[in-house]
Design a protein around this motif. Structure first.
Motif, PDB file in Angstrom:
ATOM      1  N   LEU A  77       0.835  -1.206   0.000  1.00  0.00           N
ATOM      2  CA  LEU A  77       0.000   0.000   0.000  1.00  0.00           C
ATOM      3  C   LEU A  77       0.866   1.250   0.000  1.00  0.00           C
ATOM      4  CD1 LEU A  77      -2.704   1.416   0.138  1.00  0.00           C
ATOM      5  CD2 LEU A  77      -2.727   1.065   2.620  1.00  0.00           C
ATOM      6  N   GLY A  78       1.909   1.263   0.823  1.00  0.00           N
ATOM      7  CA  GLY A  78       2.809   2.409   0.862  1.00  0.00           C
ATOM      8  C   GLY A  78       3.498   2.649  -0.465  1.00  0.00           C
ATOM      9  N   SER A  79       3.937   1.585  -1.124  1.00  0.00           N
ATOM     10  CA  SER A  79       4.588   1.716  -2.429  1.00  0.00           C
ATOM     11  C   SER A  79       3.633   2.305  -3.457  1.00  0.00           C
ATOM     12  CB  SER A  79       5.084   0.347  -2.910  1.00  0.00           C
ATOM     13  OG  SER A  79       6.085  -0.152  -2.065  1.00  0.00           O
ATOM     14  N   TRP A  80       2.380   1.872  -3.403  1.00  0.00           N
ATOM     15  CA  TRP A  80       1.367   2.404  -4.330  1.00  0.00           C
ATOM     16  C   TRP A  80       1.111   3.880  -4.052  1.00  0.00           C
ATOM     17  CZ3 TRP A  80      -3.551   4.495  -3.798  1.00  0.00           C
ATOM     18  CH2 TRP A  80      -4.291   4.614  -4.983  1.00  0.00           C
ATOM     19  N   VAL A  81       1.034   4.246  -2.783  1.00  0.00           N
ATOM     20  CA  VAL A  81       0.823   5.654  -2.411  1.00  0.00           C
ATOM     21  C   VAL A  81       1.954   6.521  -2.948  1.00  0.00           C
ATOM     22  CG1 VAL A  81       0.875   7.246  -0.432  1.00  0.00           C
ATOM     23  CG2 VAL A  81      -0.595   5.235  -0.370  1.00  0.00           C
ATOM     24  N   ARG A  82       3.206   6.090  -2.766  1.00  0.00           N
ATOM     25  CA  ARG A  82       4.346   6.879  -3.231  1.00  0.00           C
ATOM     26  C   ARG A  82       4.392   6.927  -4.766  1.00  0.00           C
ATOM     27  NH1 ARG A  82       9.140   9.155  -1.350  1.00  0.00           N
ATOM     28  NH2 ARG A  82       7.799   9.548   0.479  1.00  0.00           N
ATOM     29  N   ALA A  83       4.102   5.808  -5.423  1.00  0.00           N
ATOM     30  CA  ALA A  83       4.142   5.769  -6.884  1.00  0.00           C
ATOM     31  C   ALA A  83       3.118   6.718  -7.493  1.00  0.00           C
ATOM     32  CB  ALA A  83       3.898   4.345  -7.380  1.00  0.00           C
ATOM     33  N   HIS A  84       1.990   6.908  -6.806  1.00  0.00           N
ATOM     34  CA  HIS A  84       0.936   7.789  -7.314  1.00  0.00           C
ATOM     35  C   HIS A  84       0.990   9.178  -6.691  1.00  0.00           C
ATOM     36  CE1 HIS A  84      -0.468   3.858  -8.658  1.00  0.00           C
ATOM     37  NE2 HIS A  84      -1.211   4.491  -9.531  1.00  0.00           N
ATOM     38  N   LYS A  85       2.071   9.431  -5.942  1.00  0.00           N
ATOM     39  CA  LYS A  85       2.344  10.759  -5.384  1.00  0.00           C
ATOM     40  C   LYS A  85       1.157  11.306  -4.583  1.00  0.00           C
ATOM     41  CE  LYS A  85       5.772  12.112  -8.850  1.00  0.00           C
ATOM     42  NZ  LYS A  85       5.944  10.759  -9.430  1.00  0.00           N
ATOM     43  N   LEU A  86       0.610  10.440  -3.737  1.00  0.00           N
ATOM     44  CA  LEU A  86      -0.524  10.849  -2.911  1.00  0.00           C
ATOM     45  C   LEU A  86      -0.051  11.443  -1.587  1.00  0.00           C
ATOM     46  CD1 LEU A  86      -2.996   7.846  -3.300  1.00  0.00           C
ATOM     47  CD2 LEU A  86      -2.939   9.975  -4.603  1.00  0.00           C
ATOM     48  N   ASN A  87      -0.843  12.338  -1.054  1.00  0.00           N
ATOM     49  CA  ASN A  87      -0.664  12.814   0.307  1.00  0.00           C
ATOM     50  C   ASN A  87      -1.420  11.867   1.236  1.00  0.00           C
ATOM     51  OD1 ASN A  87       0.681  15.069  -0.744  1.00  0.00           O
ATOM     52  ND2 ASN A  87      -1.232  16.199  -0.940  1.00  0.00           N
ATOM     53  N   VAL A  88      -0.949  11.726   2.466  1.00  0.00           N
ATOM     54  CA  VAL A  88      -1.606  10.854   3.446  1.00  0.00           C
ATOM     55  C   VAL A  88      -2.166  11.716   4.575  1.00  0.00           C
ATOM     56  CG1 VAL A  88      -1.260   9.040   5.165  1.00  0.00           C
ATOM     57  CG2 VAL A  88      -0.192   8.837   2.914  1.00  0.00           C
ATOM     58  N   ARG A  89      -3.423  11.499   4.882  1.00  0.00           N
ATOM     59  CA  ARG A  89      -4.111  12.276   5.918  1.00  0.00           C
ATOM     60  C   ARG A  89      -4.550  11.338   7.039  1.00  0.00           C
ATOM     61  NH1 ARG A  89      -7.363  17.195   5.491  1.00  0.00           N
ATOM     62  NH2 ARG A  89      -9.003  17.254   7.064  1.00  0.00           N
ATOM     63  N   VAL A  90      -4.206  11.678   8.280  1.00  0.00           N
ATOM     64  CA  VAL A  90      -4.596  10.881   9.442  1.00  0.00           C
ATOM     65  C   VAL A  90      -5.316  11.787  10.433  1.00  0.00           C
ATOM     66  CG1 VAL A  90      -3.825   9.407  11.341  1.00  0.00           C
ATOM     67  CG2 VAL A  90      -2.596   9.359   9.145  1.00  0.00           C
ATOM     68  N   MET A  91      -6.587  11.519  10.637  1.00  0.00           N
ATOM     69  CA  MET A  91      -7.379  12.327  11.556  1.00  0.00           C
ATOM     70  C   MET A  91      -7.513  11.685  12.937  1.00  0.00           C
ATOM     71  SD  MET A  91      -7.936  14.973   9.831  1.00  0.00           S
ATOM     72  CE  MET A  91      -9.089  15.825  10.925  1.00  0.00           C
ATOM     73  N   GLU A  92      -7.380  10.349  12.999  1.00  0.00           N
ATOM     74  CA  GLU A  92      -7.525   9.660  14.285  1.00  0.00           C
ATOM     75  C   GLU A  92      -6.279   8.846  14.639  1.00  0.00           C
ATOM     76  OE1 GLU A  92     -11.397   7.945  15.270  1.00  0.00           O
ATOM     77  OE2 GLU A  92     -12.103   8.696  13.331  1.00  0.00           O
ATOM     78  N   PHE A  93      -6.039   7.740  13.933  1.00  0.00           N
ATOM     79  CA  PHE A  93      -4.855   6.956  14.244  1.00  0.00           C
ATOM     80  C   PHE A  93      -4.391   6.166  13.027  1.00  0.00           C
ATOM     81  CE2 PHE A  93      -8.549   4.432  15.638  1.00  0.00           C
ATOM     82  CZ  PHE A  93      -8.350   3.237  14.954  1.00  0.00           C
ATOM     83  N   CYS A  94      -3.084   5.899  13.042  1.00  0.00           N
ATOM     84  CA  CYS A  94      -2.415   5.108  12.011  1.00  0.00           C
ATOM     85  C   CYS A  94      -1.341   4.333  12.770  1.00  0.00           C
ATOM     86  CB  CYS A  94      -1.810   6.035  10.948  1.00  0.00           C
ATOM     87  SG  CYS A  94      -0.831   5.248   9.659  1.00  0.00           S
ATOM     88  N   LEU A  95      -1.556   3.034  12.985  1.00  0.00           N
ATOM     89  CA  LEU A  95      -0.713   2.253  13.877  1.00  0.00           C
ATOM     90  C   LEU A  95      -0.023   1.106  13.141  1.00  0.00           C
ATOM     91  CD1 LEU A  95      -3.270   1.883  16.854  1.00  0.00           C
ATOM     92  CD2 LEU A  95      -1.715   3.801  16.383  1.00  0.00           C
TER      93      LEU A  95
END
Length: 241
Positions: A77-95
């Motif tokens: 998932l992280g590789s896909w996010v970086r390949a598509h140059k997405l921003n990541v938004r966390v409003m509650e938690f990311c563990l």
């Protein structure tokens, strides 16, 4: 010899206890951004990719709320996010795997002023891993010889995952110990001192020292807090390198 391995149990070894339940992950598009809510898994990843591909106007933000998941699914998932140059938004938690792999992959990281980015370890620290309930039941039912074989296979998975993780962090420009730093004995005074500690997190400055930059906080200052008083993530300092 019996087939010793239960793949589901092995995968659970690298997920936090709270992710070991049967919560269904939700993937959808809302307010101009992708939403990923629940444990990280390959099925949800494929749903996310299919959703993204179906949209004429490609969103620039992945908003995620996740307790983590299996390490390879997290890195995928992280590789896909970086390949598509997405921003990541966390409003509650990311563990767990979410913090390890998805959060640092964002081009920009947007957090609420209470969002928790929580760590509890990575695949390369076999001596720090504990069997979850399902895997423990399998282990306890085996003979001594079979137990050795069981743990040897776990060690192989841990080693393979550790190598991939090191390469992954190198590609992101992130320090390789970001997922395991709190497991070092010198941090016992921070992590083990709190009986409710499930893991650790970092300050904004220390995230930058680890290579995780471009974090913006909504209504700063950033004061992460756990959703549950029974599961605390303590803030540990990062040594300069």
């Amino acid at each position: 010899m019996r087939n010793l391995m239960c793949s589901a149990a092995l995968l659970a070894l690298f997920s936090p206890a709270m992710a070991a339940g049967e919560e269904t992950t939700q993937v959808y598009f809302s307010n101009g951004q992708l939403e990923y809510v629940g444990p990280i898994n390959q099925a949800a990843n494929q749903q996310l990719i299919a959703l993204y591909d179906s949209l004429a106007a490609k969103p620039a933000v992945l908003s995620i709320r996740s307790p983590g998941g299996e390490v390879n699914a997290g890195m995928d998932l992280g590789s896909w996010v970086r390949a598509h140059k997405l921003n990541v938004r966390v409003m509650e938690f990311c563990l767990s795997s979410c913090a390890n792999y998805v959060f640092p992959a964002g081009i920009e990281k947007i957090v609420s002023n209470f969002a928790m980015i929580g760590y509890h370890g990575g695949p390369g620290k076999l001596e720090k891993l504990t069997l979850d309930e399902s895997a423990r039941k399998i282990y306890d039912a085996l003979s001594a010889e079979e137990q050795k074989a069981f743990m040897a296979q776990i060690a192989g998975i841990s080693s393979q995952g550790g190598r991939r993780e090191a390469q992954y962090f190198e590609q992101l420009g992130v320090r390789a110990d970001i997922s395991s730093l709190g497991q070092n004995e010198r941090y016992d005074q921070f992590v083990k001192a709190n009986p409710n500690a499930a893991g650790w997190t970092y300050s904004l400055d220390d995230f930058a020292r680890l290579g995780v930059r471009d974090i913006s906080v909504i209504n700063p200052p950033w004061k992460p807090r756990s959703a549950s008083r029974k599961m605390v993530f303590v803030t540990i300092p990062v040594d300069r390198q």
